[in-house]
Design a protein around this motif. Structure first.
Motif, PDB file in Angstrom:
ATOM      1  N   ALA B  16      36.029  28.394  51.126  1.00  0.00           N
ATOM      2  CA  ALA B  16      35.547  27.588  49.990  1.00  0.00           C
ATOM      3  C   ALA B  16      34.687  28.370  49.004  1.00  0.00           C
ATOM      4  CB  ALA B  16      34.787  26.351  50.429  1.00  0.00           C
ATOM      5  N   GLU B  17      34.359  29.605  49.333  1.00  0.00           N
ATOM      6  CA  GLU B  17      33.578  30.424  48.419  1.00  0.00           C
ATOM      7  C   GLU B  17      34.503  31.224  47.493  1.00  0.00           C
ATOM      8  OE1 GLU B  17      30.425  28.680  49.442  1.00  0.00           O
ATOM      9  OE2 GLU B  17      30.042  30.474  48.235  1.00  0.00           O
ATOM     10  N   THR B  18      33.882  31.987  46.613  1.00  0.00           N
ATOM     11  CA  THR B  18      34.612  32.790  45.631  1.00  0.00           C
ATOM     12  C   THR B  18      34.479  34.266  45.956  1.00  0.00           C
ATOM     13  OG1 THR B  18      34.334  31.148  43.884  1.00  0.00           O
ATOM     14  CG2 THR B  18      34.741  33.418  43.180  1.00  0.00           C
ATOM     15  N   VAL B  19      35.556  35.005  45.761  1.00  0.00           N
ATOM     16  CA  VAL B  19      35.540  36.443  46.011  1.00  0.00           C
ATOM     17  C   VAL B  19      36.247  37.153  44.864  1.00  0.00           C
ATOM     18  CG1 VAL B  19      37.690  36.423  47.340  1.00  0.00           C
ATOM     19  CG2 VAL B  19      36.014  38.232  47.738  1.00  0.00           C
ATOM     20  N   THR B  20      35.794  38.354  44.565  1.00  0.00           N
ATOM     21  CA  THR B  20      36.395  39.158  43.505  1.00  0.00           C
ATOM     22  C   THR B  20      36.845  40.490  44.064  1.00  0.00           C
ATOM     23  OG1 THR B  20      35.058  38.099  41.782  1.00  0.00           O
ATOM     24  CG2 THR B  20      36.039  40.237  41.267  1.00  0.00           C
ATOM     25  N   LEU B  21      38.111  40.801  43.836  1.00  0.00           N
ATOM     26  CA  LEU B  21      38.670  42.080  44.259  1.00  0.00           C
ATOM     27  C   LEU B  21      38.799  42.989  43.050  1.00  0.00           C
ATOM     28  CD1 LEU B  21      41.534  40.788  46.597  1.00  0.00           C
ATOM     29  CD2 LEU B  21      39.103  41.046  47.080  1.00  0.00           C
ATOM     30  N   SER B  22      38.415  44.241  43.220  1.00  0.00           N
ATOM     31  CA  SER B  22      38.365  45.184  42.095  1.00  0.00           C
ATOM     32  C   SER B  22      39.605  46.051  42.016  1.00  0.00           C
ATOM     33  CB  SER B  22      37.133  46.079  42.221  1.00  0.00           C
ATOM     34  OG  SER B  22      35.952  45.310  42.233  1.00  0.00           O
TER      35      SER B  22
END
Lengths: 114, 113
Positions: B16-22
């Motif tokens: 339910a959280e947010t993640v950012t992949l670079s």
């Protein structure tokens, strides 16, 4: 996109033998490609399968080791010849439709050479 | 030469959280295409999202969006409201011609229940 079927999905092969992987698409596509993904690695393009003519191979890949056929616009095969353990990889067929600049992948064929 | 770099071999996110992949890339071209593909344990590469370089607007697909910074040659993927089914290997890819694709080394995403 298209439905891309590959077989076999998985196989264990003896050293020195050859195996042919088939890729069937449910619609005509412009381009077909074969990629290799070694364990824990990214994807490397082996070759572009050309309909009715010899495939175009990338640097490091040769026809004797990876013969490719594409007899029509919906089907291609990749043969991995005289296999060694270093050939243990996932082999992926991918296609590009006549419109757009996106490639789509089959389910992959996971080969283990023992 | 075109190269694609993913500097995060592994990432994790709470459900339910947010993640950012670079993802960063190197090119001298001005018009090209960028992609994020997902490879779950089933091994099939699935297109998540694509971006045309000539478009300034960032692409979105439901819970997936990108932050495309052309000048910085950066193309990150944001996954909102993470779900267990998002667990997979994510590959960033670049294409100039539409025929030759260059893939990054991948980021393994774990979703923690």
């Amino acid at each position: 996109s298209a439905v891309i079927s590959q077989k076999p999905s998985r196989d264990i092969c003896q050293r020195g033998t050859s195996l042919t992987i088939q890729c069937q698409v449910d619609s005509q596509v412009t381009m077909m490609f074969w990629y290799r993904q070694q364990p824990g690695q990214s994807l490397t393009l082996i070759a572009t399968a050309n309909q009715g003519s010899e495939a175009t191979y990338e640097s490091g890949f040769v026809i004797d080791k990876f013969p490719i056929s594409r007899p029509n616009l919906t089907f291609s095969t990749l043969t991995v010849s005289n296999m060694s353990p270093e050939d243990s990889s996932i082999y992926l067929c991918s296609v590009k439709m006549s419109s757009g600049n996106t490639i789509y992948f089959g389910e992959g064929s996971w080969l283990t050479v023992v | 030469a075109q190269t694609v770099t993913q500097s995060q071999p592994e990432m994790s996110v709470q459900e339910a959280e947010t993640v950012t992949l670079s993802c960063t890339y190197d090119t001298s071209e001005s018009d090209y295409y960028l992609f994020w593909y997902k490879q779950p344990p089933s091994r099939q590469m699935i297109l998540v999202i694509r971006q045309e370089a000539y478009k300034q607007q960032n692409a979105t697909e439901n819970r997936f969006s990108v932050n495309f910074q052309k000048a910085a040659k950066s193309f990150s993927l944001k996954i909102s409201d993470s779900q267990l089914g998002d667990a997979a290997m994510y590959f960033c890819a670049y294409s100039f011609t539409g025929n030759q694709f260059y893939f990054g080394t991948g980021t393994s995403l774990t979703v923690i229940p």
